[in-house]
Design a protein around this motif. Structure first.
Motif, short mmCIF file in Angstrom:
data_model
loop_
_atom_site.label_atom_id
_atom_site.label_comp_id
_atom_site.label_asym_id
_atom_site.label_seq_id
_atom_site.Cartn_x
_atom_site.Cartn_y
_atom_site.Cartn_z
N UNK A 1 45.65 40.97 27.80
CA UNK A 1 45.80 40.77 29.25
C UNK A 1 46.45 42.01 29.84
N UNK A 2 45.93 42.49 30.96
CA UNK A 2 46.50 43.68 31.60
C UNK A 2 46.39 43.60 33.11
N UNK A 3 47.32 44.27 33.78
CA UNK A 3 47.20 44.50 35.21
C UNK A 3 46.20 45.61 35.46
N UNK A 4 45.98 45.93 36.73
CA UNK A 4 45.01 46.96 37.07
C UNK A 4 45.25 47.46 38.50
N UNK A 5 44.85 48.70 38.74
CA UNK A 5 45.02 49.29 40.06
C UNK A 5 43.99 48.80 41.07
N UNK A 6 43.02 47.98 40.63
CA UNK A 6 42.07 47.38 41.58
C UNK A 6 42.53 45.98 42.01
N UNK A 7 43.85 45.69 41.79
CA UNK A 7 44.51 44.48 42.27
C UNK A 7 44.15 43.22 41.47
N UNK A 8 43.57 43.39 40.30
CA UNK A 8 43.17 42.25 39.48
C UNK A 8 43.95 42.21 38.17
N UNK A 9 43.93 41.04 37.54
CA UNK A 9 44.41 40.88 36.16
C UNK A 9 43.16 40.76 35.29
N UNK A 10 43.11 41.54 34.20
CA UNK A 10 41.96 41.51 33.31
C UNK A 10 42.32 40.81 32.00
N UNK A 11 41.37 40.01 31.50
CA UNK A 11 41.54 39.33 30.22
C UNK A 11 40.36 39.69 29.33
N UNK A 12 40.68 40.26 28.15
CA UNK A 12 39.64 40.63 27.18
C UNK A 12 39.73 39.75 25.93
N UNK A 13 38.61 39.55 25.27
CA UNK A 13 38.60 38.99 23.93
C UNK A 13 39.06 40.09 22.97
N UNK A 14 40.12 39.82 22.19
CA UNK A 14 40.67 40.85 21.31
C UNK A 14 39.60 41.41 20.37
N UNK A 15 38.81 40.52 19.77
CA UNK A 15 37.83 40.96 18.76
C UNK A 15 36.63 41.67 19.37
N UNK A 16 35.98 41.02 20.37
CA UNK A 16 34.71 41.54 20.88
C UNK A 16 34.91 42.63 21.93
#
Length: 318
Positions: A259-274
């Protein structure tokens, strides 16, 4: 990337499906840092308005405001038993706050520039701090004395953290390096650098402390095996070229997300593996600088800069 860490047996099941639950208002300027307490009941936040705030994570309500820093607060961190909060400030100090007594216990002085980050060890008898003075300091919580100064980097130190058992410290800097240190001796055990050498803006250990996740100002998050010095995975899609944006791991049941913040004002969630983006949380009105994941539940807290000095709590399907 080490099956037990990143796949949790059979990999992630479905999407996380986070939805906004609360928007916490109270800070008057950019909220630089937000952290769930290890017990899961509270949220702490640090702001450019010089204050540290304590919130009820489940009710989404303000509990208390810690006042004392003379300049903005860049980072907050919890002790393991959720009894204390430490805060790092542009006033060149770290303060230790007693959550129950609601007062300042210690002021740690010695850094010669902005203190950018701080972290307790698991035993919570030590605090590590990183500063724009390019050093990392290790402090004794009880006495408030500096035990060791590490001449860690050749540029501002952008993150510091102890590993799961407190034997190692990871640091990173705009000099492009992530470094692993032996807590007991102060020796540098490993230096990691990417071929492109972008400024490193954030680093954290994975939950099992076998890997580190590093953010850099080239819009990338990298997962490293620090023992072998190999970069295992790269997460992209978010924007990070300017600020020291925090990323973290969300571990709920068998699911593992980054999970990370971002400069485009969103929070991003990635699948760790894929490495796929599984969700993008929209709603903040400025750069999302900080994120924190609840220790047990499917909950994310996020905080943003000047145009949107709020904290948002997002709840996923658990």
């Amino acid at each position: 990337a080490g099956g037990e860490e990143t796949s949790g047996g059979g990999g992630n099941t479905g999407k996380p499906n986070y939805r906004l639950k609360f928007t916490l208002e109270g800070h008057e300027k950019a909220v630089a840092s937000v952290k769930f307490s290890p017990c899961g009941k509270y949220l702490a936040s640090g702001s450019a308005d010089k204050t540290v705030m304590l919130w009820d994570a489940f009710a989404g309500e303000h509990i208390f405001k810690f006042v004392g820093h003379s300049h903005g607060v860049s980072d907050v961190a919890w002790s393991t038993k959720s009894e204390y909060i430490c805060s790092a400030s542009d006033d060149q100090t770290i303060r230790v706050w007693d959550v129950l007594e609601r007062q300042c216990l210690k002021i740690l002085t010695g850094h010669t520039s902005y203190v950018f980050n701080c972290s307790f060890n698991p035993q919570s008898n030590l605090i590590v701090s990183g500063s724009f003075d390019e050093t990392v300091r290790i402090w004794d919580v009880k006495s408030g004395k500096c035990l060791r100064i590490l001449p860690a980097h050749s540029d501002p130190v952008t993150a510091v953290q102890f590993n799961r058992d407190g034997t190692l410290i990871v640091t990173c800097s705009f000099d492009g390096l992530c470094r692993i240190w032996d807590t007991a001796t102060g020796q540098c055990l490993q230096s990691l650098i990417d071929d492109d050498n972008p400024p490193v803006s954030f680093v954290t250990f994975s939950p099992n402390s076998k890997f580190i996740l590093a953010g850099s100002l080239d819009n990338k998050l990298r997962l490293w095996n620090y023992t072998t010095g190999k970069c295992l995975k790269t997460y992209t899609g978010h924007t990070n070229q300017k600020f020291c944006i925090i990323a973290t791991f969300a571990v709920t049941g068998s699911n593992r997300w980054v999970v990370s913040g971002s400069e485009d004002k969103c929070v991003y969630v990635w699948d760790v593996q894929t490495k796929q983006i599984v969700q993008k949380l929209e709603g903040h009105k400025d750069t999302v600088i900080g994120v924190s994941c609840h220790p047990k539940l499917s909950m994310i807290a996020s905080c943003a800069l000047t145009l949107d000095p709020t904290i948002r709590i997002w709840v996923g399907d658990s």
